[in-house]
Write a protein that holds these residues in place. Sequence first.
Motif, short mmCIF file in Angstrom:
data_model
loop_
_atom_site.label_atom_id
_atom_site.label_comp_id
_atom_site.label_asym_id
_atom_site.label_seq_id
_atom_site.Cartn_x
_atom_site.Cartn_y
_atom_site.Cartn_z
N THR A 37 -6.51 -27.12 -11.71
CA THR A 37 -5.20 -27.19 -12.33
C THR A 37 -4.17 -27.52 -11.27
O THR A 37 -4.45 -27.45 -10.07
CB THR A 37 -4.80 -25.84 -12.97
OG1 THR A 37 -4.66 -24.87 -11.93
CG2 THR A 37 -5.82 -25.36 -13.97
N ASP A 38 -2.98 -27.86 -11.72
CA ASP A 38 -1.89 -28.09 -10.78
C ASP A 38 -1.36 -26.78 -10.22
O ASP A 38 -0.86 -26.72 -9.12
CB ASP A 38 -0.74 -28.86 -11.46
CG ASP A 38 -1.16 -30.29 -11.79
OD1 ASP A 38 -2.01 -30.84 -11.06
OD2 ASP A 38 -0.63 -30.84 -12.77
N GLY A 39 -1.47 -25.73 -11.03
CA GLY A 39 -0.93 -24.43 -10.64
C GLY A 39 -1.90 -23.62 -9.80
O GLY A 39 -3.00 -24.04 -9.46
N LYS A 40 -1.47 -22.40 -9.53
CA LYS A 40 -2.26 -21.48 -8.71
C LYS A 40 -3.19 -20.64 -9.59
O LYS A 40 -2.93 -20.45 -10.77
CB LYS A 40 -1.33 -20.53 -7.94
CG LYS A 40 -0.41 -21.24 -6.98
CD LYS A 40 0.53 -20.23 -6.34
CE LYS A 40 1.57 -20.91 -5.49
NZ LYS A 40 2.56 -19.93 -4.97
N THR A 41 -4.22 -20.12 -8.94
CA THR A 41 -5.17 -19.22 -9.60
C THR A 41 -5.21 -17.92 -8.81
O THR A 41 -5.23 -17.93 -7.59
CB THR A 41 -6.58 -19.85 -9.64
OG1 THR A 41 -6.53 -21.07 -10.38
CG2 THR A 41 -7.59 -18.91 -10.28
N LEU A 58 -11.10 -22.09 -1.60
CA LEU A 58 -9.96 -21.31 -2.10
C LEU A 58 -8.64 -22.03 -1.82
O LEU A 58 -7.77 -22.11 -2.68
CB LEU A 58 -9.96 -19.92 -1.46
CG LEU A 58 -11.15 -19.02 -1.83
CD1 LEU A 58 -11.12 -17.75 -1.00
CD2 LEU A 58 -11.16 -18.71 -3.32
N LYS A 59 -8.52 -22.58 -0.62
CA LYS A 59 -7.30 -23.30 -0.26
C LYS A 59 -7.15 -24.56 -1.11
O LYS A 59 -6.07 -24.84 -1.64
CB LYS A 59 -7.32 -23.65 1.22
CG LYS A 59 -6.08 -24.34 1.69
CD LYS A 59 -6.12 -24.64 3.18
CE LYS A 59 -4.84 -25.34 3.60
NZ LYS A 59 -4.85 -25.68 5.01
N ASP A 60 -8.25 -25.29 -1.26
CA ASP A 60 -8.23 -26.54 -2.02
C ASP A 60 -7.90 -26.32 -3.49
O ASP A 60 -7.28 -27.17 -4.13
CB ASP A 60 -9.59 -27.23 -1.87
CG ASP A 60 -9.60 -28.63 -2.43
OD1 ASP A 60 -8.63 -29.39 -2.20
OD2 ASP A 60 -10.58 -28.97 -3.13
N SER A 64 -5.70 -17.54 -4.77
CA SER A 64 -5.46 -16.34 -3.97
C SER A 64 -6.46 -15.29 -4.40
O SER A 64 -6.67 -15.08 -5.59
CB SER A 64 -4.04 -15.79 -4.21
OG SER A 64 -3.09 -16.74 -3.83
N VAL A 65 -7.08 -14.61 -3.42
CA VAL A 65 -8.08 -13.60 -3.73
C VAL A 65 -7.52 -12.22 -3.42
O VAL A 65 -6.93 -12.00 -2.36
CB VAL A 65 -9.38 -13.81 -2.91
CG1 VAL A 65 -10.41 -12.76 -3.25
CG2 VAL A 65 -9.94 -15.19 -3.15
N VAL A 66 -7.73 -11.31 -4.36
CA VAL A 66 -7.37 -9.91 -4.17
C VAL A 66 -8.63 -9.09 -4.41
O VAL A 66 -9.26 -9.23 -5.46
CB VAL A 66 -6.24 -9.47 -5.15
CG1 VAL A 66 -5.99 -7.98 -5.03
CG2 VAL A 66 -4.98 -10.27 -4.90
#
Length: 178
Positions: A37-41, A58-60, A64-66
């Motif tokens: 997607t264009d947005g963040k996950t 993850l960067k590509d 963001s991982v929590v």
Amino acid sequence: MFGKKKEEMMVYVIMGFLEAGKTEFLSFTMDQDYFRTDGKTLLIVCEEGDTEYDDALLKDTKTSVVYVDSLDEITPDRLTELELLHQPERVLIEWNGMWNQDDLKLPKDWTIYQQITIIDGSTFDLYIQNMKPLLGAMLRNSELVIVNRCDGIADEKLTSYRRTIRAMSRESEIVLED
């Protein structure tokens, strides 16, 4: 944003016991064009196995991982904080298979869009004999059940697995793969 209603947050929940292949499945899926997607996950990982997420992936994919260690860390207020902090377009949850999924409480504007259960075919008999209630809870709301690592398992045994899963999850699509 004044006067504009906030859209619902799409949540994808990936269920399965430790070492079932949840991280591998999510990594593969995040790398596919159809999932980008264009947005963040925001990826919430509720248990860590031997497989880790690739930092470049993850960067590509702007993910963001929590990591959370306890179900107590997953409350509607905490999830809302994470949403404000990371500003995701969607949320992926790699669920701990030993936690009761009925204890997952989401913010009011978060909706489970899809639930997928991953099962390691090489350990299916063990889990069905010893943890059937937990497995049944995972399967209950799953749209898709993937039984992986089916290499070398006899066809009649795989047919039995499919029947057992179907009895526990009437509506799910079942995929058996090597």
